[in-house]
Design a protein around this motif. Structure first.
Motif, short mmCIF file in Angstrom:
data_model
loop_
_atom_site.label_atom_id
_atom_site.label_comp_id
_atom_site.label_asym_id
_atom_site.label_seq_id
_atom_site.Cartn_x
_atom_site.Cartn_y
_atom_site.Cartn_z
N PHE A 1 -5.35 -8.64 -2.37
CA PHE A 1 -5.97 -8.01 -1.20
C PHE A 1 -5.66 -6.51 -1.18
CE2 PHE A 1 -6.21 -7.23 3.55
CZ PHE A 1 -7.60 -7.18 3.57
N ASN B 1 -9.24 7.45 4.89
CA ASN B 1 -9.97 6.42 4.16
C ASN B 1 -9.19 5.78 3.02
OD1 ASN B 1 -12.17 6.93 5.80
ND2 ASN B 1 -13.07 8.41 4.39
N LEU B 2 -7.87 5.74 3.14
CA LEU B 2 -7.06 5.18 2.04
C LEU B 2 -7.37 3.71 1.81
CD1 LEU B 2 -4.75 5.74 -0.03
CD2 LEU B 2 -3.25 4.58 1.58
N ILE B 3 -7.58 2.99 2.91
CA ILE B 3 -7.79 1.54 2.82
C ILE B 3 -9.23 1.23 3.17
CG2 ILE B 3 -7.12 -0.69 3.79
CD1 ILE B 3 -4.37 0.39 4.31
N GLY B 4 -9.94 0.58 2.27
CA GLY B 4 -11.34 0.27 2.57
C GLY B 4 -11.96 -0.60 1.51
N THR B 5 -13.26 -0.80 1.65
CA THR B 5 -14.00 -1.64 0.71
C THR B 5 -15.38 -1.04 0.48
OG1 THR B 5 -14.73 -2.95 2.62
CG2 THR B 5 -12.93 -3.86 1.32
N PHE B 6 -16.03 -1.50 -0.56
CA PHE B 6 -17.48 -1.30 -0.70
C PHE B 6 -18.13 -2.49 -0.04
CE2 PHE B 6 -16.57 1.69 -4.13
CZ PHE B 6 -17.54 2.65 -3.89
N ILE C 1 0.85 -1.22 0.00
CA ILE C 1 0.00 0.00 0.00
C ILE C 1 0.88 1.26 0.00
CG2 ILE C 1 -1.72 1.31 1.30
CD1 ILE C 1 -3.15 -1.12 0.66
N SER D 1 -7.69 -4.75 -3.68
CA SER D 1 -9.12 -4.71 -3.33
C SER D 1 -9.44 -3.66 -2.29
CB SER D 1 -9.60 -6.09 -2.84
OG SER D 1 -9.14 -6.37 -1.53
N VAL D 2 -8.47 -3.27 -1.48
CA VAL D 2 -8.74 -2.30 -0.42
C VAL D 2 -8.10 -0.93 -0.69
CG1 VAL D 2 -9.06 -4.09 1.34
CG2 VAL D 2 -6.80 -3.02 1.08
N TYR D 3 -7.21 -0.83 -1.69
CA TYR D 3 -6.57 0.45 -1.97
C TYR D 3 -7.60 1.41 -2.56
CZ TYR D 3 -3.09 3.82 -3.68
OH TYR D 3 -2.35 4.96 -3.92
N MET D 4 -7.88 2.48 -1.86
CA MET D 4 -8.92 3.43 -2.29
C MET D 4 -10.23 2.70 -2.60
SD MET D 4 -6.81 6.25 -4.49
CE MET D 4 -5.43 7.15 -3.72
N ARG D 5 -10.49 1.67 -1.85
CA ARG D 5 -11.69 0.82 -1.96
C ARG D 5 -11.76 0.05 -3.27
NH1 ARG D 5 -14.43 5.50 0.19
NH2 ARG D 5 -14.55 5.34 2.45
N GLY D 6 -10.58 -0.20 -3.88
CA GLY D 6 -10.61 -1.10 -5.02
C GLY D 6 -9.98 -0.54 -6.28
N GLY E 1 -9.44 -11.22 4.32
CA GLY E 1 -9.38 -11.17 2.86
C GLY E 1 -10.67 -10.66 2.25
N THR E 2 -10.72 -10.71 0.94
CA THR E 2 -11.90 -10.24 0.21
C THR E 2 -12.15 -11.16 -0.98
OG1 THR E 2 -10.42 -8.80 -1.04
CG2 THR E 2 -11.66 -7.77 0.74
N ARG F 1 -13.25 -13.16 4.63
CA ARG F 1 -13.69 -12.63 3.32
C ARG F 1 -15.13 -12.15 3.31
NH1 ARG F 1 -10.94 -17.28 1.22
NH2 ARG F 1 -8.79 -16.74 0.73
N LYS G 1 -9.01 10.84 -3.47
CA LYS G 1 -9.39 9.70 -4.31
C LYS G 1 -10.15 10.12 -5.58
CE LYS G 1 -11.43 7.45 -1.04
NZ LYS G 1 -11.09 8.35 0.07
N SER H 1 -16.10 -6.74 6.43
CA SER H 1 -15.92 -7.01 5.00
C SER H 1 -14.72 -7.90 4.71
CB SER H 1 -15.80 -5.70 4.21
OG SER H 1 -14.54 -5.09 4.40
N VAL H 2 -13.74 -7.91 5.61
CA VAL H 2 -12.53 -8.71 5.36
C VAL H 2 -12.42 -9.93 6.28
CG1 VAL H 2 -11.26 -6.72 4.45
CG2 VAL H 2 -11.00 -7.32 6.88
N ARG I 1 -7.29 4.91 -7.99
CA ARG I 1 -8.14 3.71 -8.02
C ARG I 1 -8.32 3.18 -9.44
NH1 ARG I 1 -13.76 6.24 -6.01
NH2 ARG I 1 -12.65 5.82 -4.07
#
Lengths: 351, 351
Positions: A105, B144-149, A77, A108-113, A147-148, B112, B317, B108-109, A87
């Motif tokens: 992984f 919020n650099l690291i995240g998911t939808f 990251i 998938s998580v960098y800037m939400r994908g 994970g995701t 998985r 972002k 979310s993680v 992204r």
């Protein structure tokens, strides 16, 4: 030979997302790698020879399961941030399952994908980690705990990379190929492995490409029949893995994954026969193929380590209402998910 | 009053996933919280009073943006592991945006992806963080650099929790409500905020419930027109946020988010008028509403801090091909995404 059989294909995964699987030559691979406007290439040190030249956007990580942790994740990251990836940039992994799971992984998580391409360099990662959309890191000694689901846009198979793998890594991957041979509903892959043994062992590039192709078709079939992993179909790909993961945990991941899987295959076959589920002929085929390729599955767990083994087993993700489900084969392509009696389980693993 | 207007509703998000938003009374909330067969409740310390009794499955975390980091994430994951949560268990957050973003990310993680319910306890998290499926932690000073939808299955709104919020937190959330008033295509929410000011300030539960409902409807509309965040529609919810995030970064998150957003709203309005984009009447309405509720937007950045501000802005972002996009309003519900000249940008932020 394989050029006529192997074809690029796409695999439909969770939420309708698709991964395109393509086969490339050495030359095509080099061109492909640097065709992205904004990307970070994450290679493990074993595969870094395949990434030409010194570039700002290449990160080389040490190899090994013990690297599959949060520190490596944050290294990826930070590198992405330092080269101002957005992204819409692409993370490209070049390496084995560890680096591909981690890179996936991170993407998938960098800037939400962000974008993701996997270029597996080992047999194990070609036939297993690369297709299926699963990303992960290990955590607190639990494999793949964090994970995701995040399918790669493309999985790029470059069979020439298999020619220089050491035997250790090669046979580690072959364990998964053998697993796929029994999950398949016909004996095409089994027969291929039996008849092409010499060319496989001597690392004939075309034969290996074909083997990867046949193996991935089995995986694709299971994934597409159960992309959300909710019907107990895709779970069958876990054959041998509940045994394998617990073994890996108690040995601190010193046993290579493919060996652990071949051990798990033989333990599942023995357990299945004991429970009256597994056809004796199938067990014989499993034993035959594992022994044809020289796998030693005689390892047993010392009595005092059984509780630890069972406690890791309990942490397995395949937990249902009644406990952790094991995949047991009836015959080719036909299996059940079941929670075995602990006493039977101990019988097939204890020294 | 609001009982007639407020209705539970569902919002369709990315990949067709739905979040159900429901409004509950104090009594209903307590019953709901403990109705899950397997769950982990993650509360921030400000909201922990709302979680009744001592329970094995409750984790209380410190409040504050500085807690929104990887350590807190791992604390949640370890707690989940220690109470043997499976992927079919539910993570429930009770608290502000920080704990809900982190709990959502953890859910979310974890293996998985486990179940997720959000019960926001602050106005900010009710109208902003809870709906939209975004989870995140901050990393290396980038918000919020690291995240998911990862949409929550349910968002549970308990307006009675707003009665005991301190003014600081209340006005922080009101900044987002005001933002929604201008993103809405009609003046319903603007008029509501103007006419109901007294009841809002005095924390009338029904009035606050209605305000949250109206505010969430605006957000729902933007999300549903652009669930994948690919059409530049949902991006409009970022109004004021590019300014706000950079301000928060250079002040180490000491300025509350809602205040930063109100500052960003006024800066965006001034920039928009300067560029001939924003209707002067809209700017007047923004200034009027912010001043009606006592927001001070006179803060300016010292010249020597401008480069740092700009460098954080660059990490935003919302980066397009030509740079970081700002949302600038034309009039109610009508906006453009544009990359402003740096010189104009500096004009509206520099001391």
């Amino acid at each position: 030979m394989y050029k006529e059989i192997m074809e690029n294909f796409s695999c439909v995964l969770k939420d309708g997302k698709e991964t395109f699987v393509k086969f490339v030559s050495e030359k095509e691979m080099a061109e492909y790698l640097f065709s992205f406007p904004s990307s970070l290439i994450v290679a493990d040190e074993n595969a870094s020879y395949a990434v030409p030249g010194e570039r700002m956007n290449v990160l080389v990580l040490k190899s090994g399961e013990e690297m599959k942790n949060q520190e490596s994740l944050f290294t990826i990251i930070r590198k992405a941030l330092s080269i101002s990836l957005s992204r819409s940039s692409t993370f490209i992994s070049v390496g084995g399952g560890v680096v591909s799971d981690m890179t996936a992984f991170a993407a998938s998580v960098y800037m939400r994908g962000a974008g993701l391409v996997l270029l597996p360099s080992t047999l194990l990662s070609m036939v297993d980690a690369s297709l299926g959309g699963k990303s992960a890191i290990d955590f607190d000694n639990v494999k793949n705990l964090i994970g995701t689901f995040y399918p790669a846009e493309e999985v790029v198979i470059a069979p020439h990379l298999l020619k220089t793998l050491d035997d250790h890594q090669f046979f580690s991957g072959l364990g998964e190929v053998i697993k796929h041979a029994f999950l398949a509903s016909d004996k095409t892959l089994f027969d291929f492995l039996v008849h092409e043994k010499e060319r496989i062992i001597s690392r004939d590039e075309n034969t290996l490409g074909e083997m990867v192709y046949l193996s991935l078709l089995v995986k694709k079939d299971f994934i597409e029949r159960d992309p959300e992993e909710k019907r107990g179909i895709r779970s069958a790909l876990n054959l041998g893995h509940t045994f394998a993961h617990a073994l890996e945990s108690i040995t601190n991941y010193k046993i290579p994954h493919g060996y652990a899987v071949s051990w798990g295959l033989s333990r599942a076959a023995e357990l299945g026969v004991m429970m009256g589920i597994t056809d004796k002929n199938l067990k014989d085929d499993i034993d035959f193929l594992l022994s044809l390729y020289g796998y030693d599955t005689s390892l047993r767990i010392r009595k005092e380590e059984i509780p630890l083994f069972l406690s890791y087993k309990e942490k397995d993700k395949k937990r249902g209402k009644n406990g952790v489900n094991f995949v047991l084969m009836r015959t080719y392509g036909d299996y059940v998910l079941t929670v075995p009696d602990e006493s039977l389980l101990i019988k097939v693993i204890q020294e």
